[in-house]
Design an enzyme around this catalytic site. Structure first.
Site, PDB file in Angstrom:
ATOM      1  CG  HIS A 318       3.996   5.982   5.507  1.00 43.92           C
ATOM      2  ND1 HIS A 318       5.045   5.771   6.360  1.00 43.92           N
ATOM      3  CD2 HIS A 318       3.254   4.848   5.541  1.00 43.92           C
ATOM      4  CE1 HIS A 318       4.954   4.556   6.883  1.00 43.92           C
ATOM      5  NE2 HIS A 318       3.865   3.976   6.398  1.00 43.92           N
ATOM      6  NE  ARG A 338       6.990   4.540  12.221  1.00 39.58           N
ATOM      7  CZ  ARG A 338       5.774   4.990  11.958  1.00 39.58           C
ATOM      8  NH1 ARG A 338       5.075   5.570  12.913  1.00 39.58           N
ATOM      9  NH2 ARG A 338       5.255   4.890  10.752  1.00 39.58           N
TER      10      ARG A 338
HETATM   11  C1  SIN Z   1      -0.709   1.073   4.966  1.00 46.40           C
HETATM   12  O1  SIN Z   1      -0.631   2.240   4.596  1.00 46.40           O
HETATM   13  O2  SIN Z   1      -1.736   0.616   5.473  1.00 46.40           O
HETATM   14  C2  SIN Z   1       0.470   0.163   4.854  1.00 46.40           C
HETATM   15  C3  SIN Z   1       1.724   0.912   4.780  1.00 46.40           C
HETATM   16  C4  SIN Z   1       2.734   0.443   5.776  1.00 46.40           C
HETATM   17  O3  SIN Z   1       3.078  -0.728   5.779  1.00 46.40           O
HETATM   18  O4  SIN Z   1       3.216   1.253   6.568  1.00 46.40           O
END
Ligand code: SIN
Length: 535
Positions: A318, A338
């Site tokens: 992430h 974002r």
């Molecule tokens: C996700 O990974 O779908 C949710 C994580 C986020 O809120 O960035």
């Protein structure tokens, strides 16, 4: 603890350029630029992070060392010494207490199956609970499942299994309605219309949310339902091995009671694995957003039983994990930040990437900024990151927006005396998601007859990169599909043959034949941080 003095000079540069950046749209990457960025900076492209698998269905493939370590390990069970007398018999055994497991259990019970749900920690201790930003559902006038389909394929590098993607996007509106009927509190505007926002790689505003605790709200809804409907569930009882019958069809599992340290044999006509992903194996040494139990147990057990894995060479980092303060390093800072307009900014106060590239590209751009260009910001303990300019959110949408839309995030930083409406957050990529997993079909069934999988344990749906909000959707769609298919199948299955652990014996023999001598035991069940500085 607010930001220390040595970081405040860099924060001033972010504030100084904010006004001019507000009108600046950073160009998106071309496909060629994106590929070059991935090649140079994405951890999936570091050759030294991989080695060849020696045994099992994926023999010969290069996978991350940490993945090979857990799949090429010995079982906790020594088959010759283990009695396979069943302690309990059920129609459908659901292994996992997150969104996938609960959806599967609810549908299976609704369809008349006798269900036992077991979970390693407490019901709801799962990555579903920790998801913040939202769930993708194509239900607006300018959107459609077909457009959603194209986004998912594009995000995954066009290698996704198309029939799984079709199932995902077509079921999404139904699943949204199901959730709402069960009591889910979606964010809505004053006229009662769903509020939707962009995520990285989405061509439409399709992200539905419940503030920034979208996953916790799903878990609240589903857990209440499992409990209220009286579905039998047992906590602190992880599965450690699948059981097959003489014809190599799945027929239950061996469970391990974490409190009494005793084993329990459950014979089941069908089994649904919904044990989540592998965040806690810390691929390439990255910290993780994942919950404590995310140790890929289902992946390990299914592989030992003969299942094929797809895209396990691809890990999702992430882009925005916390890099400061130290106590929360690696924790998720939702993409919704974002989605609401916050930009990524380097130590000169400059934007360096379009904020909503797909996660693989966005994470790579951040790594390039810190490691390739040396334009990151270093904390007093030596972590490097870039700024996520959260104060932009109130500038764009008006005062109070950030606290309304991101209450959990606001509180998370407020505990450390950091006001993210005024100061940006320091971030660096963090291990977030197992893009690949066990191959399944549209019903959630694996190549092992009567073994079904829902959610992150499976592979193929997201190709090599999942888009935000498609994981919450995945657990619900494939949880429900697996629950239905496993119940229908259970009606055809009889408990004729004896239970077998021959697959475990054979796996141990293959390890020995390949000279894989190891003390490692898997599933890990819980991560071991005794000799580690990662958490
Ligand atoms: C996700 O990974 O779908 C949710 C994580 C986020 O809120 O960035």
């Amino acid at each position: 603890m607010s930001y220390p003095k040595e970081m405040q000079a860099a924060i001033k540069k972010v504030a100084a350029t904010r006004k001019s950046r507000m009108n600046e749209t950073y160009p998106m990457l071309s496909p060629e630029e994106k590929q070059e960025l991935l090649n140079n900076y994405h951890p999936d492209y570091r050759d030294d992070a991989f080695r060849q698998v020696q045994v099992g269905a994926n023999k010969g493939e290069s996978l991350p060392h940490e993945v090979v370590d857990i799949i090429e390990a010995r079982s906790r069970i020594e088959p010759a010494d283990f009695s396979l007398t069943a302690d309990k018999e059920v129609d459908v055994l659901v292994i996992g207490g997150g969104g996938g497991g609960c959806s599967a259990a609810l549908v299976a019970a609704e369809k008349g199956a006798e269900v036992l749900q077991v979970t390693k920690l407490r019901l709801g201790d799962a990555n579903t609970m920790m998801a913040q930003g939202g769930i993708q559902i194509a239900d607006k006038e300018n959107d459609s499942p077909a457009i959603h389909y194209l986004d998912v394929m594009g995000g995954g590098g066009f290698v996704n299994k198309p029939e799984l993607v079709k199932a995902l996007v077509m079921d999404a509106p139904k699943v949204g309605k199901w959730l709402e009927d069960l009591g889910y509190m979606f964010d809505k505007d004053e006229e009662g219309r769903m509020v939707t926002r962009h995520g990285g790689g989405t061509s439409r505003k399709r992200m539905h949310s419940a503030r920034d605790y979208s996953g916790a709200e799903i878990m609240r809804t589903l857990r209440d339902e499992v409990q209220n409907r009286g579905i039998e569930y047992i906590e602190f009882l992880p599965a450690v091995e699948l059981l097959l019958d003489e014809q190599e069809r799945c027929q239950g599992a061996i469970l391990y009671d974490l409190e009494t340290e005793e084993y329990m044999v459950v014979r089941a006509r069908t089994v649904i694995l919904a044990t989540g992903g592998f965040g806690r194996i810390h691929v390439s040494g990255f910290p993780t957003t994942n919950h404590y139990g995310a140790t890929a147990d289902g992946l390990v057990m299914a592989y030992r039983a003969g299942a094929n894995l797809l895209f396990m060479d691809s890990t999702q980092f992430h882009p925005t994990g916390a890099a400061f303060p130290e106590q929360i390093v690696g924790l998720l800072i939702t993409e919704k930040v974002r989605g609401l307009g916050a930009q990524l900014v380097n130590n000169k106060g400059e934007q360096f990437v379009y904020p909503l590239e797909t996660r693989d590209a966005e994470a790579s751009a951040i790594i390039r900024e810190c490691e390739g260009r040396n334009l990151g910001i270093t904390t007093p303990t030596g972590m490097t990151g870039v700024w996520l300019d959260s104060p932009m959110i109130d500038e764009i949408h008006g005062p109070g927006t950030l606290q309304k839309e991101l209450p959990a995030m606001y509180r998370q930083f407020d505990r450390f005396d950091i006001d993210i409406t005024k100061d940006p957050m320091l971030i660096f990529p963090t291990l977030h998601y197992q893009n690949g997993g066990v191959e399944i079909d549209q019903r959630g069934e694996t190549a092992i007859e009567n073994l079904f999988i829902a959610g992150e344990t499976s592979g193929g749906l997201h190709g090599k990169n999942r888009l935000m909000g498609n994981s919450l959707l995945d657990v619900l769609v494939f949880g429900r599909r697996a629950g239905k298919a496993a119940t229908e199948r259970a009606r055809e299955v009889s408990f004729g043959d004896s239970l077998s652990l021959k697959h475990v014996e054979s796996f141990h023999q293959q390890l020995a034949a390949k000279g894989v001598e190891t003390e490692r035991v898997s599933p890990m069940l819980l991560p071991d941080y005794s000799n580690s500085n990662i958490s």
